[in-house]
Design a protein around this motif. Structure first.
Motif, PDB file in Angstrom:
ATOM      1  N   PHE A 139       0.811  -1.128   0.087  1.00  0.00           N
ATOM      2  CA  PHE A 139      -0.029  -0.034  -0.082  1.00  0.00           C
ATOM      3  C   PHE A 139       0.964   1.095   0.104  1.00  0.00           C
ATOM      4  O   PHE A 139       1.674   1.136   0.869  1.00  0.00           O
ATOM      5  CB  PHE A 139      -0.811   0.021   1.146  1.00  0.00           C
ATOM      6  N   SER A 209     -11.124  -8.557   3.546  1.00  0.00           N
ATOM      7  CA  SER A 209      -9.288  -8.734   3.862  1.00  0.00           C
ATOM      8  C   SER A 209      -9.084  -9.997   3.545  1.00  0.00           C
ATOM      9  O   SER A 209      -7.777 -10.357   3.431  1.00  0.00           O
ATOM     10  CB  SER A 209      -9.073  -8.142   4.990  1.00  0.00           C
ATOM     11  N   GLU A 217     -12.608 -11.409  12.292  1.00  0.00           N
ATOM     12  CA  GLU A 217     -12.067 -10.203  11.830  1.00  0.00           C
ATOM     13  C   GLU A 217     -13.008  -9.297  11.793  1.00  0.00           C
ATOM     14  O   GLU A 217     -13.143  -8.036  12.338  1.00  0.00           O
ATOM     15  CB  GLU A 217     -11.308 -10.458  10.587  1.00  0.00           C
ATOM     16  N   LYS A 220     -14.405  -7.594  15.011  1.00  0.00           N
ATOM     17  CA  LYS A 220     -13.699  -6.664  15.573  1.00  0.00           C
ATOM     18  C   LYS A 220     -14.260  -5.142  15.232  1.00  0.00           C
ATOM     19  O   LYS A 220     -13.962  -4.318  15.976  1.00  0.00           O
ATOM     20  CB  LYS A 220     -12.173  -6.958  15.049  1.00  0.00           C
ATOM     21  N   VAL A 272      -8.009  -5.122  -1.024  1.00  0.00           N
ATOM     22  CA  VAL A 272      -7.950  -4.163  -0.153  1.00  0.00           C
ATOM     23  C   VAL A 272      -6.915  -3.235  -0.786  1.00  0.00           C
ATOM     24  O   VAL A 272      -6.961  -2.070  -0.885  1.00  0.00           O
ATOM     25  CB  VAL A 272      -7.807  -4.265   1.253  1.00  0.00           C
ATOM     26  N   CYS A 273      -5.832  -3.812  -1.105  1.00  0.00           N
ATOM     27  CA  CYS A 273      -4.359  -3.407  -1.564  1.00  0.00           C
ATOM     28  C   CYS A 273      -4.013  -4.061  -3.076  1.00  0.00           C
ATOM     29  O   CYS A 273      -3.194  -4.983  -2.790  1.00  0.00           O
ATOM     30  CB  CYS A 273      -3.316  -3.315  -0.643  1.00  0.00           C
TER      31      CYS A 273
HETATM   32  C1  STX Z   1      -5.258   0.600   3.796  1.00  0.00           C
HETATM   33  N1  STX Z   1      -5.428  -0.130   5.050  1.00  0.00           N
HETATM   34  C2  STX Z   1      -5.544  -1.364   5.128  1.00  0.00           C
HETATM   35  C3  STX Z   1      -4.734  -1.742   6.344  1.00  0.00           C
HETATM   36  O1  STX Z   1      -3.596  -1.271   6.403  1.00  0.00           O
HETATM   37  C4  STX Z   1      -5.357  -2.771   7.308  1.00  0.00           C
HETATM   38  N2  STX Z   1      -4.562  -3.204   8.346  1.00  0.00           N
HETATM   39  N3  STX Z   1      -5.555  -4.085   8.822  1.00  0.00           N
HETATM   40  C5  STX Z   1      -6.588  -4.265   8.057  1.00  0.00           C
HETATM   41  C6  STX Z   1      -7.627  -5.320   8.521  1.00  0.00           C
HETATM   42  C7  STX Z   1      -7.855  -4.902   9.961  1.00  0.00           C
HETATM   43  C8  STX Z   1      -8.784  -4.819   7.932  1.00  0.00           C
HETATM   44  C9  STX Z   1      -6.967  -6.807   8.314  1.00  0.00           C
HETATM   45  O2  STX Z   1      -6.596  -3.394   7.205  1.00  0.00           O
END
Ligand code: STX
Length: 319
Positions: A139, A209, A217, A220, A272-273
């Motif tokens: 990222f 994710s 997850e 949370k 996500v990335c």
């Molecule tokens: C761009 N942000 C995504 C990220 O850094 C991230 N870190 N942990 C997560 C989850 C908690 C969703 C696994 O996303």
């Protein structure tokens, strides 16, 4: 969800501490593994995600002195979810303050997602302090990356069901810029709206994710304190474009770190990335080991990704 057999066993920390890094911020850190071992620092994602005991398990505890750090406003660091004086550059300085506080000369740096961003920026600012880099789910906080995941037309096409939940707190006339709309509410005076938006923002990310949605997850994201820190801090960084002067800051400074041993691990189906950022990084940094994990999404907890990360940490034991 099955746990990866590659992980080292659960261990307790042998040291926990709080380091005052500014008039306002105090950061939490902990040490586990071998007190006289080879130092490695784990940089969590988000930003705002915080660390957990699970994060100790990528590293051989007989070899590594494992250091986990809650970045400003995240986890046990205080004030919780605080955005004032919370910037990429302040976090880089905090990492250096912690290194000096612990009497460490150089260390392996490990980070995924935002943790990969922070690991890269820290190494570019302090290349002489980094023995190796282990990076996952790349990222670089470019506008294209933010548009893909937080605005309509990218990840929304893959998880339309979760997307419909993400958009609910935002009125139709503000849905052309979700980061700005969420930022207004996550930093507003209405506590009920702050929490409702924090949960919707966090649920979107936690629901996307992994290849197979992990209920642990996702749960949370329904915890008020965690969701507020995660959503507020993430949105604050994204609204401020990572506090970078240029959109491609990380890529533009790769030449400062091309000599450092590194491994890049990227889930092929990271929603996500997406893989394109890792591939862009690989093309300007061919010296770094690079691997797409064919059956993995974003999370480090994908079985193939976990195994490859542990393998990388094992490889760097000899440094
Ligand atoms: C761009 N942000 C995504 C990220 O850094 C991230 N870190 N942990 C997560 C989850 C908690 C969703 C696994 O996303």
């Amino acid at each position: 969800m099955p746990e990866s057999p590659a992980l080292y066993p659960k261990i307790e920390s042998f040291d926990q501490g709080y380091l005052k890094v500014s008039d306002l911020h105090t950061v939490y850190y902990e040490q586990s593994g071998n007190p006289t071992g080879k130092p490695v620092i784990y940089l969590h994602g988000g930003p705002g995600g915080g660390v957990s005991s699970h994060d100790r398990r990528y590293f051989d505890p007989s070899v590594y002195r494992i250091i986990l750090l809650d970045q400003r406003g995240a986890g046990k660091s205080t004030p919780t979810a605080e955005l004032k004086d919370n910037t990429t550059w302040a976090l880089v300085e905090d990492i250096e303050k912690l290194r000096e506080h612990l009497g460490i000369d150089k260390w392996v740096v490990f980070g995924g997602s935002w943790g990969s961003t922070l690991s890269l920026v820290y190494a570019q600012e302090h290349p002489d302090r980094v023995k190796a880099l282990i990076l996952r789910g790349i990222f670089m906080l470019r506008q294209s990356e933010l548009r893909w995941f937080y605005e309509h037309g990218g990840a929304s096409n893959i998880f339309p069901d979760a997307w419909d939940e993400y958009v609910k707190p935002i009125p139709e006339n503000e849905r052309d810029n979700f980061i700005a709309a969420y930022h207004k509410r996550l930093t507003g005076d209405n506590e009920e709206e702050r929490i409702r938006c924090a949960k919707a923002w966090s649920t979107w990310e936690c629901s996307t994710s992994k290849l197979y949605v992990d209920p642990v997850e996702v749960a949370k994201a329904s915890e008020d304190i965690w969701a507020l820190a995660f959503a507020r801090i993430e949105c604050h960084y994204f609204f401020n474009k990572g506090f970078f002067k240029t959109d491609a800051h990380v890529l533009e400074n790769v030449d400062k770190i091309r000599h450092i041993p590194a491994t890049i691990v990227q889930g092929r189906y990271d929603v996500v990335c997406p893989a394109t950022s890792a591939w862009d990084l690989h093309k300007v940094w061919p010296e770094a080991q690079f691997e797409f994990m064919a059956d993995a999404g974003h999370s480090a907890k994908e079985l193939a990704t976990t195994a490859r990360l542990v393998q990388a940490a094992d490889e760097y034991k000899t440094l």
